[in-house]
Write a protein that holds these residues in place. Structure first.
Motif, PDB file in Angstrom:
ATOM      1  N   LEU A  30      22.784 -21.638  68.979  1.00  0.00           N
ATOM      2  CA  LEU A  30      21.407 -22.050  68.749  1.00  0.00           C
ATOM      3  C   LEU A  30      20.705 -22.066  70.096  1.00  0.00           C
ATOM      4  O   LEU A  30      21.248 -22.576  71.078  1.00  0.00           O
ATOM      5  N   ALA A  31      19.504 -21.498  70.128  1.00  0.00           N
ATOM      6  CA  ALA A  31      18.730 -21.464  71.369  1.00  0.00           C
ATOM      7  C   ALA A  31      17.318 -21.968  71.106  1.00  0.00           C
ATOM      8  O   ALA A  31      16.767 -21.780  70.015  1.00  0.00           O
ATOM      9  N   THR A 112      23.295 -12.295  72.095  1.00  0.00           N
ATOM     10  CA  THR A 112      21.886 -11.952  71.913  1.00  0.00           C
ATOM     11  C   THR A 112      20.997 -12.694  72.904  1.00  0.00           C
ATOM     12  O   THR A 112      19.960 -12.177  73.339  1.00  0.00           O
ATOM     13  N   PHE A 113      21.412 -13.904  73.272  1.00  0.00           N
ATOM     14  CA  PHE A 113      20.563 -14.767  74.097  1.00  0.00           C
ATOM     15  C   PHE A 113      20.830 -14.675  75.596  1.00  0.00           C
ATOM     16  O   PHE A 113      20.025 -15.168  76.391  1.00  0.00           O
ATOM     17  N   LEU A 114      21.952 -14.121  76.000  1.00  0.00           N
ATOM     18  CA  LEU A 114      22.408 -14.280  77.382  1.00  0.00           C
ATOM     19  C   LEU A 114      21.411 -13.781  78.421  1.00  0.00           C
ATOM     20  O   LEU A 114      21.113 -14.480  79.398  1.00  0.00           O
ATOM     21  N   SER A 115      20.889 -12.578  78.259  1.00  0.00           N
ATOM     22  CA  SER A 115      19.972 -12.040  79.271  1.00  0.00           C
ATOM     23  C   SER A 115      18.670 -12.829  79.310  1.00  0.00           C
ATOM     24  O   SER A 115      18.075 -13.013  80.382  1.00  0.00           O
ATOM     25  N   PHE A 116      18.230 -13.326  78.152  1.00  0.00           N
ATOM     26  CA  PHE A 116      16.988 -14.101  78.104  1.00  0.00           C
ATOM     27  C   PHE A 116      17.170 -15.481  78.731  1.00  0.00           C
ATOM     28  O   PHE A 116      16.258 -16.006  79.369  1.00  0.00           O
ATOM     29  N   GLN A 117      18.354 -16.063  78.549  1.00  0.00           N
ATOM     30  CA  GLN A 117      18.610 -17.349  79.201  1.00  0.00           C
ATOM     31  C   GLN A 117      18.667 -17.162  80.717  1.00  0.00           C
ATOM     32  O   GLN A 117      18.129 -17.980  81.471  1.00  0.00           O
ATOM     33  N   LYS A 118      19.302 -16.089  81.147  1.00  0.00           N
ATOM     34  CA  LYS A 118      19.388 -15.814  82.579  1.00  0.00           C
ATOM     35  C   LYS A 118      18.001 -15.647  83.189  1.00  0.00           C
ATOM     36  O   LYS A 118      17.754 -16.044  84.335  1.00  0.00           O
TER      37      LYS A 118
END
Length: 230
Positions: A30-31, A112-118
């Motif tokens: 969950l993000a 799916t979220f990793l690059s956006f969190q970075k």
């Protein structure tokens, strides 16, 4: 899970498919996006915020009746909080709306979220599985936060199947080919770039895992109370 969600399926996952080999293990997450204040960091914080701001209490998923839909619904039910479900055709449009502030939360595969969190565009607040994923070691699991602990993701993997009736010799050869590929460093690195951990199970272990997940999904679907016809 689909035999419990849909009253009619065109296939029987146990009778019509023969497990061959897994390729990788994966987790879901969950993000939160910018609609939720930065002070909201964990799952419990988000649920409290959602209760106080029902007009913004929403979560997206890659589609109605998907495991990610049931994940969000399970967490909301356990917390006694209403979260409006927004179904998308895949994860990408949902993430676009999440970082654009159109929805508060999104359930999707962790990768799916990793690059956006970075890039600082969203923040992952919980991941599935029995332990923290190596891709977000500082993010606690659902079980650690006492919500969604029964989500059947402990044995979550991606794999190959063959049609039932394929000879054991053919299955064995196919398994060996897939396992050899998964053990290559380049393949493991490519999978890691997608948030996946290279891992190969035998056909027998796959079948056992499927049976266990089947039993767990029945309980989740029952608790959430969702069917495709509902």
């Amino acid at each position: 899970m689909y035999p419990f969600v849909y009253s009619k399926l065109d296939y029987d996952p146990f009778a019509d498919l023969a497990p061959v080999a897994t390729v990788a293990t994966t987790t879901d997450a969950l993000a939160l996006g910018p609609l939720v204040p930065p002070s909201v960091r964990g799952l419990r914080d988000f649920l409290a915020w959602a209760k106080e701001h029902p007009e913004h209490a929403s979560f997206g998923s890659p589609g109605t009746g998907t495991p990610l839909h049931l994940l969000g619904a399970l967490v909301a039910k356990e917390a006694g909080v209403y979260l409006r479900h927004v179904a998308y055709r895949g994860a990408a449009p949902g993430v676009t709306d999440l970082i654009g502030g159109q929805i508060a939360c999104m359930a999707a595969p962790t990768g799916t979220f990793l690059s956006f969190q970075k890039a600082g565009k969203l923040r992952i607040i919980a991941t599935s599985g029995p332990q923290r994923t190596p891709f977000t070691p500082d993010t606690p699991t659902f079980a650690e936060q006492k919500f969604g602990a029964d989500y059947p993701a402990g044995d979550q993997w991606l794999g190959f199947f063959a049609p039932s009736g394929v000879s054991p010799q053919t299955v064995s050869r196919l398994h060996q080919m897939v396992a050899e590929a998964v053990n290559r460093k380049a393949v493991a690195e490519a999978l890691a770039s997608l948030g996946l951990v290279a891992h190969s199970l035998t056909p027998q272990a796959m079948a056992s895992s499927l049976r266990k997940q089947h039993e767990k999904w029945w309980e989740v679907v029952r608790r959430v109370g969702f069917t495709a016809e509902s």
